[in-house]
Every structure is written in C-alpha cells, then in structure tokens.
Design a protein around this motif. Structure first.
Motif, PDB file in Angstrom:
ATOM      1  N   SER A   8     -48.934  32.174 -14.776  1.00 40.20           N
ATOM      2  CA  SER A   8     -48.464  33.475 -15.212  1.00 40.20           C
ATOM      3  C   SER A   8     -47.767  34.119 -14.023  1.00 40.20           C
ATOM      4  CB  SER A   8     -49.644  34.336 -15.671  1.00 40.20           C
ATOM      5  OG  SER A   8     -49.190  35.574 -16.160  1.00 40.20           O
ATOM      6  N   VAL A   9     -46.623  34.726 -14.250  1.00 41.32           N
ATOM      7  CA  VAL A   9     -45.847  35.324 -13.164  1.00 41.32           C
ATOM      8  C   VAL A   9     -46.713  36.320 -12.389  1.00 41.32           C
ATOM      9  CG1 VAL A   9     -43.853  36.776 -12.621  1.00 41.32           C
ATOM     10  CG2 VAL A   9     -43.658  34.979 -14.343  1.00 41.32           C
ATOM     11  N   GLY A  10     -46.823  36.104 -11.078  1.00 39.63           N
ATOM     12  CA  GLY A  10     -47.551  37.001 -10.191  1.00 39.63           C
ATOM     13  C   GLY A  10     -49.055  36.836 -10.169  1.00 39.63           C
ATOM     14  N   GLY A  12     -42.697  33.812 -18.031  1.00 41.07           N
ATOM     15  CA  GLY A  12     -41.481  33.425 -17.333  1.00 41.07           C
ATOM     16  C   GLY A  12     -41.399  31.919 -17.214  1.00 41.07           C
ATOM     17  N   GLU A  13     -40.228  31.432 -16.836  1.00 36.41           N
ATOM     18  CA  GLU A  13     -40.069  30.002 -16.575  1.00 36.41           C
ATOM     19  C   GLU A  13     -40.808  29.719 -15.274  1.00 36.41           C
ATOM     20  OE1 GLU A  13     -36.411  27.090 -15.535  1.00 36.41           O
ATOM     21  OE2 GLU A  13     -36.125  28.439 -17.257  1.00 36.41           O
ATOM     22  N   ILE A  14     -41.821  28.864 -15.347  1.00 37.58           N
ATOM     23  CA  ILE A  14     -42.696  28.672 -14.185  1.00 37.58           C
ATOM     24  C   ILE A  14     -43.117  27.213 -14.103  1.00 37.58           C
ATOM     25  CG2 ILE A  14     -44.791  29.256 -15.426  1.00 37.58           C
ATOM     26  CD1 ILE A  14     -45.630  30.906 -12.948  1.00 37.58           C
ATOM     27  N   GLY A  15     -43.249  26.732 -12.889  1.00 38.26           N
ATOM     28  CA  GLY A  15     -43.609  25.338 -12.686  1.00 38.26           C
ATOM     29  C   GLY A  15     -44.605  25.161 -11.576  1.00 38.26           C
ATOM     30  N   LEU A  16     -45.012  23.931 -11.386  1.00 37.35           N
ATOM     31  CA  LEU A  16     -45.894  23.532 -10.297  1.00 37.35           C
ATOM     32  C   LEU A  16     -45.273  22.338  -9.600  1.00 37.35           C
ATOM     33  CD1 LEU A  16     -49.538  23.534 -11.732  1.00 37.35           C
ATOM     34  CD2 LEU A  16     -48.597  25.049  -9.993  1.00 37.35           C
ATOM     35  N   ALA A  17     -45.117  22.452  -8.301  1.00 33.81           N
ATOM     36  CA  ALA A  17     -44.599  21.336  -7.510  1.00 33.81           C
ATOM     37  C   ALA A  17     -45.691  20.860  -6.570  1.00 33.81           C
ATOM     38  CB  ALA A  17     -43.369  21.783  -6.719  1.00 33.81           C
ATOM     39  N   GLY A  18     -45.685  19.580  -6.313  1.00 30.44           N
ATOM     40  CA  GLY A  18     -46.688  19.010  -5.407  1.00 30.44           C
ATOM     41  C   GLY A  18     -46.473  17.530  -5.232  1.00 30.44           C
ATOM     42  N   GLY A  19     -45.298  17.170  -4.738  1.00 28.45           N
ATOM     43  CA  GLY A  19     -44.961  15.758  -4.587  1.00 28.45           C
ATOM     44  C   GLY A  19     -45.983  14.979  -3.784  1.00 28.45           C
ATOM     45  N   ASP A  20     -46.485  15.548  -2.677  1.00 28.63           N
ATOM     46  CA  ASP A  20     -47.478  14.841  -1.863  1.00 28.63           C
ATOM     47  C   ASP A  20     -48.764  14.609  -2.652  1.00 28.63           C
ATOM     48  OD1 ASP A  20     -45.758  14.704   0.285  1.00 28.63           O
ATOM     49  OD2 ASP A  20     -46.637  16.417   1.333  1.00 28.63           O
ATOM     50  N   SER A  74     -43.251  17.137 -10.184  1.00 27.42           N
ATOM     51  CA  SER A  74     -43.529  18.513 -10.561  1.00 27.42           C
ATOM     52  C   SER A  74     -43.571  18.604 -12.082  1.00 27.42           C
ATOM     53  CB  SER A  74     -42.455  19.456 -10.003  1.00 27.42           C
ATOM     54  OG  SER A  74     -41.192  19.143 -10.539  1.00 27.42           O
ATOM     55  N   VAL A  75     -44.067  19.746 -12.574  1.00 27.30           N
ATOM     56  CA  VAL A  75     -44.044  20.042 -13.998  1.00 27.30           C
ATOM     57  C   VAL A  75     -43.512  21.458 -14.147  1.00 27.30           C
ATOM     58  CG1 VAL A  75     -45.936  18.479 -14.579  1.00 27.30           C
ATOM     59  CG2 VAL A  75     -46.445  20.860 -14.030  1.00 27.30           C
ATOM     60  N   ILE A  90     -46.285  27.078  -6.880  1.00 20.08           N
ATOM     61  CA  ILE A  90     -45.183  27.562  -7.702  1.00 20.08           C
ATOM     62  C   ILE A  90     -43.955  27.606  -6.805  1.00 20.08           C
ATOM     63  CG2 ILE A  90     -44.300  29.509  -9.023  1.00 20.08           C
ATOM     64  CD1 ILE A  90     -47.268  30.158  -9.690  1.00 20.08           C
ATOM     65  N   PRO A  91     -42.925  26.821  -7.120  1.00 21.41           N
ATOM     66  CA  PRO A  91     -41.735  26.780  -6.272  1.00 21.41           C
ATOM     67  C   PRO A  91     -41.129  28.176  -6.086  1.00 21.41           C
ATOM     68  CG  PRO A  91     -41.638  25.039  -7.905  1.00 21.41           C
ATOM     69  CD  PRO A  91     -42.798  25.927  -8.276  1.00 21.41           C
ATOM     70  N   GLY A  92     -40.830  28.505  -4.827  1.00 25.07           N
ATOM     71  CA  GLY A  92     -40.197  29.777  -4.503  1.00 25.07           C
ATOM     72  C   GLY A  92     -41.160  30.938  -4.351  1.00 25.07           C
ATOM     73  N   ALA A  93     -42.419  30.766  -4.732  1.00 23.89           N
ATOM     74  CA  ALA A  93     -43.401  31.849  -4.592  1.00 23.89           C
ATOM     75  C   ALA A  93     -43.831  31.956  -3.131  1.00 23.89           C
ATOM     76  CB  ALA A  93     -44.602  31.594  -5.481  1.00 23.89           C
ATOM     77  N   LYS A  94     -44.078  33.163  -2.679  1.00 27.16           N
ATOM     78  CA  LYS A  94     -44.401  33.387  -1.273  1.00 27.16           C
ATOM     79  C   LYS A  94     -45.882  33.638  -1.009  1.00 27.16           C
ATOM     80  CE  LYS A  94     -39.799  34.683  -0.029  1.00 27.16           C
ATOM     81  NZ  LYS A  94     -39.247  33.463  -0.489  1.00 27.16           N
ATOM     82  N   GLY A  95     -46.635  34.103  -1.991  1.00 24.99           N
ATOM     83  CA  GLY A  95     -48.038  34.454  -1.782  1.00 24.99           C
ATOM     84  C   GLY A  95     -48.940  33.235  -1.684  1.00 24.99           C
ATOM     85  N   SER A  96     -49.984  33.358  -0.867  1.00 29.95           N
ATOM     86  CA  SER A  96     -50.926  32.249  -0.698  1.00 29.95           C
ATOM     87  C   SER A  96     -51.725  31.996  -1.975  1.00 29.95           C
ATOM     88  CB  SER A  96     -51.881  32.528   0.464  1.00 29.95           C
ATOM     89  OG  SER A  96     -52.652  33.689   0.197  1.00 29.95           O
ATOM     90  N   ASP A  97     -51.861  33.003  -2.848  1.00 31.30           N
ATOM     91  CA  ASP A  97     -52.583  32.786  -4.095  1.00 31.30           C
ATOM     92  C   ASP A  97     -51.723  32.079  -5.144  1.00 31.30           C
ATOM     93  OD1 ASP A  97     -50.917  34.936  -4.523  1.00 31.30           O
ATOM     94  OD2 ASP A  97     -52.412  36.155  -5.557  1.00 31.30           O
ATOM     95  N   GLN A  98     -50.468  31.801  -4.790  1.00 32.36           N
ATOM     96  CA  GLN A  98     -49.571  31.043  -5.663  1.00 32.36           C
ATOM     97  C   GLN A  98     -49.601  29.553  -5.310  1.00 32.36           C
ATOM     98  OE1 GLN A  98     -47.446  32.854  -8.227  1.00 32.36           O
ATOM     99  NE2 GLN A  98     -49.345  33.904  -7.725  1.00 32.36           N
TER     100      GLN A  98
END
Length: 141
Positions: free
Chosen positions: A42-44, A69-77, A101-102, A126-134
C-alpha cells in the motif's frame, strides 16, 4: 558386478526405508512447509518483517496489493538466493526459472512458494521508495 542394482535391491528390501505415511517426503513435504506473514503493499505503508528463514525449508507467502497505486517489490539478490517453486495468481500456477521483481498494477493477491537456499542477508523493497519501512529485511541461516 554392477553395484547400483545391488544397492537398490537392498534399499527396497530394507524395513527402515519402508513407506511410512507419517514420514516427510522431502523438501516439498508438509512438515517442511512454513507460512510467512502476508506482505501488504500500500502506498506509504510499511512492508513488515523482518523474516528469519532457514536454508532448506519451504515457505509460502501471500503478497497483497490494495490498489492504492502501481506498486512492486524488487529483490534480485533475494530471488537468486531461493528456489522459486511456484507463483499463484488467481488460481493460475506459474513455475518460473526465477524472479527479479513482482509488480501490481491493480489490487490483487499472489502467493509465492519457495525454498530458501543460500544463507545471507537480503531485502525486498519497493523500487524508488526512500523510507526504511519500505524494505523487508530477510536473513537466511
């Protein structure tokens, strides 16, 4: 003399290896499966975690997006440190060779079944998110 047929015959005759309905049947057996807490996108909002995983254990996790919102999860490693068994989306089972990613363009839920393989510390974020809780911190022991 061929050793393999002899060993196979001994193994099949061994009472210790007889079929037991309560015995685990390998990595995908019920006793080796664990369900992780659902990840809500969820956004934020925070992702949750952290996860402490054990190498060789099969895990299932539901990832749900609320459509904010359009939201994804990245984690290639992370995705390279696991073996992805399947991704299930609305009853459709996908058996990929791997993931990077998804992403959700709308509200929905996917379930990912995987075996933790490579010990280490990883994140899903979440790609592009800056907060540590993201970020969802993951450790595989």
């Amino acid at each position: 003399m061929r050793l393999f047929p002899l060993l196979l015959a001994l193994a099949l005759a061994s009472p210790a290896l007889a079929e037991d309905d309560d015995a685990p049947a390998g990595l995908l057996a019920g006793p080796n499966k664990q369900t992780l807490p659902e990840v809500m996108l969820s956004v934020g909002e925070p992702l949750g975690g952290p996860w402490a995983l054990k190498s060789g254990t099969y895990y299932e996790v539901e990832i749900t997006a609320d459509g904010s919102g359009e939201i994804g999860l990245a984690g290639g490693d992370f995705f390279r440190a696991i073996w992805v068994d399947e991704v299930v989306i609305e009853g459709l089972e996908i058996r990929p060779m791997g993931l990077h990613s998804v992403e959700f363009d709308q509200a929905g839920t996917m379930e990912i079944g995987f075996v933790a393989v490579k010990p280490g510390s990883y994140v899903l974020e979440i790609p592009g998110a800056k907060g540590s809780d993201q970020r969802l911190a993951i450790t595989i022991d």
